[in-house]
Scaffold this motif. Structure first.
Motif, PDB file in Angstrom:
ATOM      1  N   LYS A 159     -10.537  -0.864 -48.109  1.00  0.00           N
ATOM      2  CA  LYS A 159     -11.043  -2.245 -49.056  1.00  0.00           C
ATOM      3  C   LYS A 159     -11.014  -3.373 -47.957  1.00  0.00           C
ATOM      4  N   GLU A 160     -10.225  -3.181 -46.859  1.00  0.00           N
ATOM      5  CA  GLU A 160     -10.047  -4.532 -45.935  1.00  0.00           C
ATOM      6  C   GLU A 160     -11.185  -4.564 -44.877  1.00  0.00           C
ATOM      7  N   ASP A 161     -11.494  -3.344 -44.453  1.00  0.00           N
ATOM      8  CA  ASP A 161     -12.492  -3.363 -43.348  1.00  0.00           C
ATOM      9  C   ASP A 161     -13.607  -2.808 -43.392  1.00  0.00           C
ATOM     10  N   GLY A 162     -13.637  -2.104 -44.864  1.00  0.00           N
ATOM     11  CA  GLY A 162     -14.908  -1.460 -45.139  1.00  0.00           C
ATOM     12  C   GLY A 162     -15.341   0.011 -44.491  1.00  0.00           C
ATOM     13  N   ASN A 163     -14.282   0.509 -43.836  1.00  0.00           N
ATOM     14  CA  ASN A 163     -14.445   1.799 -43.285  1.00  0.00           C
ATOM     15  C   ASN A 163     -14.132   2.771 -44.154  1.00  0.00           C
ATOM     16  N   ILE A 164     -15.219   3.966 -43.955  1.00  0.00           N
ATOM     17  CA  ILE A 164     -14.949   5.122 -44.809  1.00  0.00           C
ATOM     18  C   ILE A 164     -13.848   6.059 -44.079  1.00  0.00           C
ATOM     19  N   GLU A 165     -13.000   6.385 -44.869  1.00  0.00           N
ATOM     20  CA  GLU A 165     -11.555   7.025 -44.489  1.00  0.00           C
ATOM     21  C   GLU A 165     -11.749   8.542 -44.681  1.00  0.00           C
ATOM     22  N   PHE A 166     -12.739   8.897 -45.710  1.00  0.00           N
ATOM     23  CA  PHE A 166     -12.776   9.924 -46.178  1.00  0.00           C
ATOM     24  C   PHE A 166     -14.174  10.486 -46.959  1.00  0.00           C
ATOM     25  N   GLU A 167     -14.928  11.402 -46.659  1.00  0.00           N
ATOM     26  CA  GLU A 167     -16.170  11.521 -47.297  1.00  0.00           C
ATOM     27  C   GLU A 167     -16.494  13.107 -47.488  1.00  0.00           C
ATOM     28  N   THR A 168     -16.889  13.479 -48.667  1.00  0.00           N
ATOM     29  CA  THR A 168     -17.254  14.946 -48.716  1.00  0.00           C
ATOM     30  C   THR A 168     -18.473  14.881 -49.779  1.00  0.00           C
ATOM     31  N   LYS A 169     -19.265  16.154 -49.492  1.00  0.00           N
ATOM     32  CA  LYS A 169     -20.400  16.490 -50.574  1.00  0.00           C
ATOM     33  C   LYS A 169     -20.244  17.888 -50.915  1.00  0.00           C
ATOM     34  N   SER A 170     -20.254  18.133 -52.239  1.00  0.00           N
ATOM     35  CA  SER A 170     -20.285  19.561 -52.455  1.00  0.00           C
ATOM     36  C   SER A 170     -21.587  19.840 -53.414  1.00  0.00           C
ATOM     37  N   LEU A 171     -22.120  21.145 -53.270  1.00  0.00           N
ATOM     38  CA  LEU A 171     -23.235  21.574 -53.989  1.00  0.00           C
ATOM     39  C   LEU A 171     -22.786  22.969 -54.741  1.00  0.00           C
ATOM     40  N   GLN A 186     -18.726  20.058 -47.977  1.00  0.00           N
ATOM     41  CA  GLN A 186     -18.886  19.710 -46.492  1.00  0.00           C
ATOM     42  C   GLN A 186     -18.099  18.264 -46.085  1.00  0.00           C
ATOM     43  N   THR A 187     -17.285  18.239 -45.557  1.00  0.00           N
ATOM     44  CA  THR A 187     -16.389  16.971 -44.709  1.00  0.00           C
ATOM     45  C   THR A 187     -17.556  16.241 -44.123  1.00  0.00           C
ATOM     46  N   LEU A 188     -18.006  14.930 -44.389  1.00  0.00           N
ATOM     47  CA  LEU A 188     -19.090  14.356 -43.826  1.00  0.00           C
ATOM     48  C   LEU A 188     -18.740  13.378 -42.554  1.00  0.00           C
ATOM     49  N   ASP A 193     -15.239  19.501 -41.524  1.00  0.00           N
ATOM     50  CA  ASP A 193     -15.647  21.188 -41.663  1.00  0.00           C
ATOM     51  C   ASP A 193     -16.336  21.410 -43.134  1.00  0.00           C
ATOM     52  N   THR A 194     -16.497  22.668 -43.193  1.00  0.00           N
ATOM     53  CA  THR A 194     -17.515  23.122 -44.319  1.00  0.00           C
ATOM     54  C   THR A 194     -16.902  24.235 -45.136  1.00  0.00           C
ATOM     55  N   GLN A 195     -16.708  24.431 -46.244  1.00  0.00           N
ATOM     56  CA  GLN A 195     -15.938  25.360 -46.989  1.00  0.00           C
ATOM     57  C   GLN A 195     -16.881  25.971 -47.900  1.00  0.00           C
ATOM     58  N   LEU A 196     -16.984  27.308 -48.108  1.00  0.00           N
ATOM     59  CA  LEU A 196     -18.121  27.962 -48.671  1.00  0.00           C
ATOM     60  C   LEU A 196     -17.192  29.069 -49.637  1.00  0.00           C
ATOM     61  N   LEU A 197     -17.178  28.917 -50.890  1.00  0.00           N
ATOM     62  CA  LEU A 197     -16.485  29.444 -51.780  1.00  0.00           C
ATOM     63  C   LEU A 197     -17.474  30.236 -52.635  1.00  0.00           C
ATOM     64  N   THR A 198     -17.316  31.529 -52.904  1.00  0.00           N
ATOM     65  CA  THR A 198     -18.126  32.185 -53.956  1.00  0.00           C
ATOM     66  C   THR A 198     -17.183  33.069 -55.144  1.00  0.00           C
ATOM     67  N   PHE A 199     -17.650  32.865 -56.259  1.00  0.00           N
ATOM     68  CA  PHE A 199     -16.824  33.230 -57.705  1.00  0.00           C
ATOM     69  C   PHE A 199     -17.418  34.690 -58.205  1.00  0.00           C
ATOM     70  N   LYS A 200     -16.668  35.414 -58.609  1.00  0.00           N
ATOM     71  CA  LYS A 200     -16.863  36.619 -59.350  1.00  0.00           C
ATOM     72  C   LYS A 200     -16.021  36.391 -60.763  1.00  0.00           C
ATOM     73  N   ASN A 201     -16.929  36.227 -61.758  1.00  0.00           N
ATOM     74  CA  ASN A 201     -16.188  36.108 -62.866  1.00  0.00           C
ATOM     75  C   ASN A 201     -16.071  37.465 -63.493  1.00  0.00           C
ATOM     76  N   LYS A 202     -14.944  37.936 -63.760  1.00  0.00           N
ATOM     77  CA  LYS A 202     -14.622  39.324 -64.037  1.00  0.00           C
ATOM     78  C   LYS A 202     -14.358  39.552 -65.504  1.00  0.00           C
ATOM     79  N   ALA A 203     -14.274  38.575 -66.451  1.00  0.00           N
ATOM     80  CA  ALA A 203     -13.590  38.945 -67.615  1.00  0.00           C
ATOM     81  C   ALA A 203     -14.163  37.531 -68.528  1.00  0.00           C
TER      82      ALA A 203
END
Length: 234
Positions: A159-171, A186-188, A193-203
């Motif tokens: 809030k003091e300097d307006g700098n972005i300390e952390f930013e992510t976007k997910s799809l 993805q961390t912007l 880094d980028t994290q990709l997870l896939t889900f298998k819905n088993k029950a």
């Protein structure tokens, strides 16, 4: 012309104020009149188990989230002692705006959150952090016409300097039946880094809600397994 512009202004303002709020049943992509949703997440590495109990009212809105951690000794079937690490309290919507409050395990305030709906398919959150008062946060969720989360954009700013300390976007991607099958975040910041997870819905249960989900990383290795339990309103 001025009357036409006035009409447009009034019409636009009316539609903004009448944006339809999605229920938390819809936002969580659950089916039926769920009263409580308990999830237990077992990571493939490490022994720390995460447990969350979510409470809904009869109109489908959150009232409380309880968050716990536990340690598993050997097998997933062994008994686990859970420790509560915090909770999130929700208040009623007022004119498409809702306040919530997160508490630490000792009951002290951690975060105040304001949630609002500028449009039917857009939900925005504003965060005030008590443990880091110099920071402020914002998050925007975009939904598909089927009320499924398609994108989440999170920003934490000084809030003091307006700098972005952390930013992510997910799809988020879904199958033809409406169940989420992939998550890409993805961390912007530079070198993020980028994290990709896939889900298998088993029950699934009799309502069609997921009761067991296996999560895989980008190398198709097991990342975690999550079990869900639902209690429904009569």
């Amino acid at each position: 012309m001025k009357y036409y512009l006035l009409f447009l202004f009034v019409w636009f303002g009316y539609n903004q104020s009448q944006a339809q709020v999605l229920t938390d049943w819809q936002m969580e992509n659950v089916k039926g009149k769920v009263k409580t949703l308990t999830s237990i997440d077992y990571p493939s590495e490490g022994k720390e188990v995460k447990k969350q109990i979510v409470h809904f009212n009869e109109r489908g809105f959150f009232t409380l989230k309880e968050i716990y951690i536990g340690v598993q000794e050997e097998e997933k079937t062994s008994s686990i002692v859970y420790t509560k690490i915090g909770e999130l309290q929700f208040f009623e919507y007022q004119n498409n705006i809702r306040h919530s409050l997160s508490l630490n395990a000792n009951g002290t305030k951690a975060t105040e959150i304001v949630q609002q709906w500028p449009t039917t398919n857009t939900c925005e959150f504003t965060y005030t952090y008590f443990n880091k008062p110099k920071n402020k946060g914002s998050m925007q969720l975009l939904f598909t016409p089927q009320a499924q989360v398609k994108e989440i954009h999170l920003i934490i700013m000084n809030k003091e300097d307006g700098n972005i300390e952390f930013e992510t976007k997910s799809l988020h991607q879904y199958d033809a039946k409406g169940y989420e099958i992939q998550f890409k975040q993805q961390t912007l910041q530079p070198y993020g880094d980028t994290q990709l997870l896939t889900f298998k819905n088993k029950a699934f249960d009799y309502q069609g809600n997921i009761v067991e989900k296996e999560v895989f990383d980008e190398y198709n290795q097991t990342y975690s397994t999550t079990f869900f339990e639902y209690e429904y309103y009569k």
